[in-house]
Design a protein around this motif. Structure first.
Motif, PDB file in Angstrom:
ATOM      1  N   GLY A  37       0.797  -1.220   0.000  1.00 50.93           N
ATOM      2  CA  GLY A  37       0.000   0.000   0.000  1.00 50.93           C
ATOM      3  C   GLY A  37       0.830   1.271   0.000  1.00 50.93           C
ATOM      4  O   GLY A  37       0.483   2.263  -0.661  1.00 50.93           O
ATOM      5  N   LYS A  38       1.927   1.243   0.727  1.00 48.54           N
ATOM      6  CA  LYS A  38       2.807   2.413   0.802  1.00 48.54           C
ATOM      7  C   LYS A  38       3.387   2.729  -0.580  1.00 48.54           C
ATOM      8  O   LYS A  38       3.408   3.886  -1.018  1.00 48.54           O
ATOM      9  N   ASP A  39       3.847   1.699  -1.257  1.00 51.86           N
ATOM     10  CA  ASP A  39       4.400   1.843  -2.604  1.00 51.86           C
ATOM     11  C   ASP A  39       3.321   2.348  -3.569  1.00 51.86           C
ATOM     12  O   ASP A  39       3.577   3.209  -4.418  1.00 51.86           O
ATOM     13  N   LEU A  40       2.103   1.830  -3.418  1.00 52.96           N
ATOM     14  CA  LEU A  40       0.984   2.255  -4.269  1.00 52.96           C
ATOM     15  C   LEU A  40       0.716   3.748  -4.126  1.00 52.96           C
ATOM     16  O   LEU A  40       0.581   4.463  -5.128  1.00 52.96           O
ATOM     17  N   LEU A  41       0.633   4.237  -2.897  1.00 50.02           N
ATOM     18  CA  LEU A  41       0.329   5.653  -2.667  1.00 50.02           C
ATOM     19  C   LEU A  41       1.408   6.561  -3.245  1.00 50.02           C
ATOM     20  O   LEU A  41       1.119   7.619  -3.803  1.00 50.02           O
ATOM     21  N   THR A  42       2.659   6.115  -3.142  1.00 48.33           N
ATOM     22  CA  THR A  42       3.767   6.892  -3.724  1.00 48.33           C
ATOM     23  C   THR A  42       3.620   6.957  -5.245  1.00 48.33           C
ATOM     24  O   THR A  42       3.775   8.020  -5.849  1.00 48.33           O
ATOM     25  N   LYS A  43       3.291   5.821  -5.859  1.00 44.39           N
ATOM     26  CA  LYS A  43       3.171   5.779  -7.321  1.00 44.39           C
ATOM     27  C   LYS A  43       1.930   6.515  -7.822  1.00 44.39           C
ATOM     28  O   LYS A  43       1.938   7.077  -8.915  1.00 44.39           O
ATOM     29  N   LEU A  44       0.868   6.512  -7.010  1.00 42.68           N
ATOM     30  CA  LEU A  44      -0.339   7.253  -7.405  1.00 42.68           C
ATOM     31  C   LEU A  44      -0.098   8.755  -7.426  1.00 42.68           C
ATOM     32  O   LEU A  44      -0.697   9.482  -8.213  1.00 42.68           O
ATOM     33  N   GLU A  45       0.789   9.217  -6.549  1.00 43.06           N
ATOM     34  CA  GLU A  45       1.145  10.648  -6.540  1.00 43.06           C
ATOM     35  C   GLU A  45       1.727  11.062  -7.883  1.00 43.06           C
ATOM     36  O   GLU A  45       1.463  12.151  -8.394  1.00 43.06           O
ATOM     37  N   ALA A  46       2.521  10.171  -8.465  1.00 42.92           N
ATOM     38  CA  ALA A  46       3.195  10.477  -9.735  1.00 42.92           C
ATOM     39  C   ALA A  46       2.338  10.112 -10.945  1.00 42.92           C
ATOM     40  O   ALA A  46       2.557  10.622 -12.043  1.00 42.92           O
ATOM     41  N   ASN A  47       1.378   9.222 -10.756  1.00 47.29           N
ATOM     42  CA  ASN A  47       0.571   8.751 -11.881  1.00 47.29           C
ATOM     43  C   ASN A  47      -0.872   8.541 -11.437  1.00 47.29           C
ATOM     44  O   ASN A  47      -1.266   7.458 -11.034  1.00 47.29           O
ATOM     45  N   LYS A  48      -1.663   9.614 -11.489  1.00 48.65           N
ATOM     46  CA  LYS A  48      -3.051   9.547 -11.018  1.00 48.65           C
ATOM     47  C   LYS A  48      -4.004   9.042 -12.099  1.00 48.65           C
ATOM     48  O   LYS A  48      -5.191   8.872 -11.849  1.00 48.65           O
ATOM     49  N   ASN A  49      -3.499   8.840 -13.311  1.00 50.46           N
ATOM     50  CA  ASN A  49      -4.364   8.423 -14.420  1.00 50.46           C
ATOM     51  C   ASN A  49      -4.647   6.919 -14.385  1.00 50.46           C
ATOM     52  O   ASN A  49      -4.259   6.167 -15.261  1.00 50.46           O
ATOM     53  N   ILE A  50      -5.317   6.508 -13.330  1.00 47.86           N
ATOM     54  CA  ILE A  50      -5.666   5.105 -13.123  1.00 47.86           C
ATOM     55  C   ILE A  50      -7.188   5.010 -12.968  1.00 47.86           C
ATOM     56  O   ILE A  50      -7.813   5.879 -12.360  1.00 47.86           O
ATOM     57  N   ASP A  51      -7.763   3.966 -13.526  1.00 44.97           N
ATOM     58  CA  ASP A  51      -9.208   3.760 -13.387  1.00 44.97           C
ATOM     59  C   ASP A  51      -9.539   2.738 -12.305  1.00 44.97           C
ATOM     60  O   ASP A  51     -10.542   2.874 -11.605  1.00 44.97           O
ATOM     61  N   LEU A  52      -8.660   1.728 -12.176  1.00 42.46           N
ATOM     62  CA  LEU A  52      -8.992   0.630 -11.266  1.00 42.46           C
ATOM     63  C   LEU A  52      -7.725  -0.012 -10.707  1.00 42.46           C
ATOM     64  O   LEU A  52      -6.714  -0.114 -11.399  1.00 42.46           O
TER      65      LEU A  52
END
Length: 215
Positions: A37-52
């Protein structure tokens, strides 16, 4: 329309297995993977263009339930399907409480995974039939889940070595060669591992071993 997906799983071998299922469909695009989860949140900061997000549950540092809560709080528009080997009532209940939009088992075939993803994006809730049944039972008979202490599981040094090899996706013969054992001895070790961990297959064994810090 293309569906942009992230896979969250601490087991790289299982990440690849899920990615392979997605690769059958041109409308599913894997944007990135994360190991917890920690890694996910870091990557979402840089790449928010996710649908699912396809989210495992048992992961170190930040598990799938906690990650789902945080993602839903910060990015409520993102859809999350729990993709796990565990179908026990507590995980299902906690995942739904955290805001998960669906709950599928990792054994799901590519076609059903694709259908579940599309259904979830269209406002439905992807669930294996067995999960849907358990969810209905939980709704009819709510249960209070107490915080359990981590169970103590003791494996021998050799059993841990076999389990580590198994977690790399290696078959019995290769494990036997690597550890200088006979295939029948490896098979016996794996039977003992399943008994001690109270699991029925290697996916469950790997997940439970990781959650108990055995490998």
């Amino acid at each position: 329309m293309s569906v942009r997906i992230a896979i969250v799983d601490d087991n790289v071998f299982l990440q690849k297995a899920v990615a392979e299922k997605l690769s059958f469909f041109d409308d599913l695009i894997l944007k990135f993977t994360a190991i917890n989860g920690k890694d996910l949140l870091t990557k979402l900061e840089a790449n928010k263009n996710i649908d699912l997000i396809l989210m495992d549950i048992e992961m170190p540092e930040c598990n799938g339930i906690e990650a789902t809560k945080m993602v839903k709080s910060k990015y409520p528009q993102l859809k999350i399907i729990m993709l796990t080997v565990f179908d026990n009532d507590e995980n299902i209940f906690n995942a739904i409480q955290a805001g998960a939009d669906g709950y599928l088992l990792k054994e799901v075939n590519p076609k059903d995974l694709h259908q579940g993803i599309i259904e979830t994006l269209n406002g439905g809730a992807a669930m294996n039939p067995s999960i849907a049944l358990k969810t209905l039972k939980l709704l009819r008979n709510p249960v209070e889940f107490a915080q359990k202490e981590q169970e103590e599981i003791k494996l021998s040094t050799r059993e841990i070595e076999v389990l580590e090899q198994l977690s790399k996706g290696l078959n019995y013969n290769i494990i036997a060669d690597n550890l200088i054992l006979s295939p029948s001895t490896v098979r016996k070790h794996i039977e003992n591992i399943y008994t001690k961990l109270q699991v029925h297959n290697k996916l469950e064994a790997i997940q439970k071993a990781k959650s108990n810090n055995l490998i």
